[in-house]
Design a protein around this motif. Sequence first.
Motif, short mmCIF file in Angstrom:
data_model
loop_
_atom_site.label_atom_id
_atom_site.label_comp_id
_atom_site.label_asym_id
_atom_site.label_seq_id
_atom_site.Cartn_x
_atom_site.Cartn_y
_atom_site.Cartn_z
N SER A 63 0.81 -1.23 0.00
CA SER A 63 0.00 0.00 0.00
C SER A 63 0.84 1.27 0.00
O SER A 63 0.30 2.37 -0.15
CB SER A 63 -0.92 0.01 1.23
N GLY A 64 2.15 1.13 0.20
CA GLY A 64 3.02 2.30 0.28
C GLY A 64 3.15 2.87 1.67
O GLY A 64 3.79 3.93 1.85
N ALA A 65 2.59 2.19 2.66
CA ALA A 65 2.68 2.69 4.04
C ALA A 65 4.01 2.37 4.69
O ALA A 65 4.37 2.98 5.70
CB ALA A 65 1.55 2.11 4.88
N ALA A 66 4.76 1.41 4.15
CA ALA A 66 6.03 1.01 4.74
C ALA A 66 6.99 0.55 3.65
O ALA A 66 6.57 0.12 2.57
CB ALA A 66 5.83 -0.11 5.77
N LYS A 67 8.26 0.65 3.96
CA LYS A 67 9.29 0.15 3.05
C LYS A 67 10.45 -0.39 3.87
O LYS A 67 10.84 0.21 4.88
CB LYS A 67 9.78 1.26 2.11
N ILE A 68 10.99 -1.52 3.45
CA ILE A 68 12.18 -2.10 4.07
C ILE A 68 13.36 -1.86 3.14
O ILE A 68 13.28 -2.13 1.93
CB ILE A 68 12.01 -3.61 4.31
N VAL A 69 14.44 -1.35 3.71
CA VAL A 69 15.68 -1.18 2.96
C VAL A 69 16.73 -2.06 3.62
O VAL A 69 17.04 -1.88 4.81
CB VAL A 69 16.14 0.29 2.94
N TRP A 70 17.27 -3.01 2.86
CA TRP A 70 18.21 -4.00 3.39
C TRP A 70 19.63 -3.61 3.01
O TRP A 70 19.94 -3.37 1.84
CB TRP A 70 17.85 -5.37 2.83
N PHE A 71 20.51 -3.51 4.02
CA PHE A 71 21.93 -3.27 3.79
C PHE A 71 22.67 -4.57 4.07
O PHE A 71 22.84 -4.97 5.23
CB PHE A 71 22.45 -2.17 4.72
N ALA A 72 23.12 -5.24 3.03
CA ALA A 72 23.86 -6.49 3.20
C ALA A 72 25.19 -6.21 3.88
O ALA A 72 25.88 -5.25 3.52
CB ALA A 72 24.09 -7.16 1.85
N PRO A 73 25.56 -7.00 4.88
CA PRO A 73 26.82 -6.77 5.61
C PRO A 73 28.02 -6.76 4.68
O PRO A 73 28.17 -7.60 3.80
CB PRO A 73 26.89 -7.96 6.57
N GLY A 74 28.88 -5.74 4.87
CA GLY A 74 30.12 -5.68 4.12
C GLY A 74 30.02 -5.14 2.72
O GLY A 74 31.04 -5.03 2.02
N GLU A 75 28.84 -4.76 2.27
CA GLU A 75 28.68 -4.30 0.89
C GLU A 75 28.54 -2.79 0.76
O GLU A 75 28.45 -2.27 -0.36
CB GLU A 75 27.46 -4.98 0.25
N TYR A 76 28.48 -2.07 1.88
CA TYR A 76 28.28 -0.63 1.83
C TYR A 76 29.31 0.07 2.71
O TYR A 76 29.62 -0.38 3.80
CB TYR A 76 26.88 -0.25 2.33
N MET A 77 29.81 1.21 2.23
CA MET A 77 30.64 2.07 3.04
C MET A 77 29.73 2.98 3.87
O MET A 77 28.54 3.16 3.56
CB MET A 77 31.57 2.90 2.16
N ILE A 78 30.29 3.57 4.89
CA ILE A 78 29.48 4.33 5.83
C ILE A 78 28.77 5.51 5.15
O ILE A 78 27.60 5.80 5.43
CB ILE A 78 30.35 4.81 7.02
N ASP A 79 29.45 6.20 4.23
CA ASP A 79 28.81 7.33 3.55
C ASP A 79 27.69 6.88 2.62
O ASP A 79 26.70 7.59 2.44
CB ASP A 79 29.85 8.14 2.78
#
Length: 229
Positions: A63-79
């Motif tokens: 419905s657009g009321a919620a969204k999950i954003v998944w950050f896989a471990p080790g794949e993203y830098m802090i910025d």
Amino acid sequence: MPEHSATAVLGPAGSGKTTVGLHFAADAAPDAPSLFFSFYEKPGRLVRKAAGIGIDLEGMIDSGAAKIVWFAPGEYMIDEIGRTAIREAEASGAKRIVFDGLNAACRPLADDIRLGAFLRALNDRLLALGATIVYTYEVSQLFFPEVLASGQFSGLVDNTLLLHYSLTGPTVERRATLLKVRDSDFDHRGCSYRITPDGLVLEPLEGEKIYPTTTDAVPTGPVGTGGTG
């Protein structure tokens, strides 16, 4: 939880930190959506976990009321994490934001000074966008800790909720204790709770009642009931 504030939910593994975050995120609507940033559990698992406590997170996502954003471990830098979070918040107009495990995920990516500056800048930016924020933070002590510390969140959160275990004879109970509510009086006494198929249920001490607050707050429960408290 006061509107436009930041809250740290502290507790050991299995105490219900993610459950509290899911309840908070679920009290949203398409015109005031929520964002759940996960660093531990993938979206499918969160949807199943939410269904197990009576939350139709999948329906909310549709419905657009919620969204999950998944950050896989080790794949993203802090910025990258910070830019993604701000971009998602700006695009969605999210009013409720949950970071489940942000500090633990970012700790290997930066030293304490860099991490502290990053968290303060991210927190300030999201609050300026009109969001109310919940951070979960894992502590190692199972029972009420002798030394209370919220790590890098200590200087930037307005409210702190400790989830812990209590041993009464042979029975181990989960308990929730408020440690801090900025610029407000509050009840310091711990309250038992259970995680049930109908959600997280608070259990007042015998002969006592849990009274709802009347402050300008984001409605959060008794959790799972749609009321304020």
